[in-house]
Scaffold this active site. Sequence first.
Site, PDB file in Angstrom:
ATOM      1  N   THR A  27       0.875  -1.172   0.000  1.00 52.52           N
ATOM      2  CA  THR A  27       0.000   0.000   0.000  1.00 52.52           C
ATOM      3  C   THR A  27       0.912   1.221   0.000  1.00 52.52           C
ATOM      4  OG1 THR A  27      -0.101   0.223   2.418  1.00 52.52           O
ATOM      5  CG2 THR A  27      -1.723  -1.240   1.390  1.00 52.52           C
ATOM      6  N   ILE A  82       7.399  -2.403   7.197  1.00 49.41           N
ATOM      7  CA  ILE A  82       7.418  -0.947   7.290  1.00 49.41           C
ATOM      8  C   ILE A  82       8.008  -0.377   6.003  1.00 49.41           C
ATOM      9  CG2 ILE A  82       8.243   1.053   8.587  1.00 49.41           C
ATOM     10  CD1 ILE A  82       6.339  -0.802  10.201  1.00 49.41           C
ATOM     11  N   LYS A  83       7.220   0.506   5.376  1.00 42.54           N
ATOM     12  CA  LYS A  83       7.670   1.090   4.110  1.00 42.54           C
ATOM     13  C   LYS A  83       8.187   2.502   4.395  1.00 42.54           C
ATOM     14  CE  LYS A  83       5.774   1.104  -0.606  1.00 42.54           C
ATOM     15  NZ  LYS A  83       4.506   1.066  -1.346  1.00 42.54           N
ATOM     16  N   VAL A  84       9.392   2.764   3.940  1.00 38.48           N
ATOM     17  CA  VAL A  84       9.994   4.086   4.174  1.00 38.48           C
ATOM     18  C   VAL A  84      10.454   4.659   2.832  1.00 38.48           C
ATOM     19  CG1 VAL A  84      10.790   3.505   6.530  1.00 38.48           C
ATOM     20  CG2 VAL A  84      12.336   3.158   4.587  1.00 38.48           C
TER      21      VAL A  84
END
Length: 217
Positions: A27, A82-84
């Site tokens: 997402t 975790i998307k960074v």
Amino acid sequence: MKFFIDTADVKEIKELAATGMVDGVTTNPSLAAKSGKKFLDLVREICAVVPGPVSAEVTATDFDTMMKEAAVLRKIAANVTIKVPLTPDGLKACKTLSGEGVMVNVTLCFSPAQALLAAKAGASFISPFVGRLDDVGTDGMALIRDICTIYKNYAFKTEVLVASIRHPMHVVEAAKIGAHVSTMPPSTLRQLFNHPLTDKGLKAFLDDWAKTGQSIL
Ligand code: G3P
């Protein structure tokens, strides 16, 4: 090759998960906004449907706040990734989180040099955006080739997650190169099943079978 779907539409995720072809979900803040749902509820709902990695992106741009957001997101479920963003602070967060055993997806990658940094920061996934590069008249798939070569040269464990996929040939080309994952919109995953000769052939088989008047059951 693993298939992730790039959507925050839970109905679509459920339908496609039922095909057995969905290994994970990605997402981003734009997709989350489109869903109209509360973000934490949305991530919880998706994680309950798909057991594989579910990328949930931080929305802070500074390291300290990214880490606080990541602490909230990682508590939701064990499969949260975790998307960074690929920024100095994002990579610092990646290094810290991956050191703590958290899966991290580094997003918004547009160059081989950026991908090298993400691997050095211990990312589980690097997300190069092929469609957006194609959109500005460059060869998005050339970036996938370069990253795969570099990662192979140094045996980096970071998986190449081909993002911003627009059509089935992006998936096929990425698979030919040997990229680990394709994340695609639900419509593209559906298109992978289709071929007009399959439809035509099936119709001919069923028409011939009907003429026999038989039934297997
Ligand atoms: O989620 C990241 C990426 O897949 C976005 O794709 O189509 O907005 O360029 P797109």
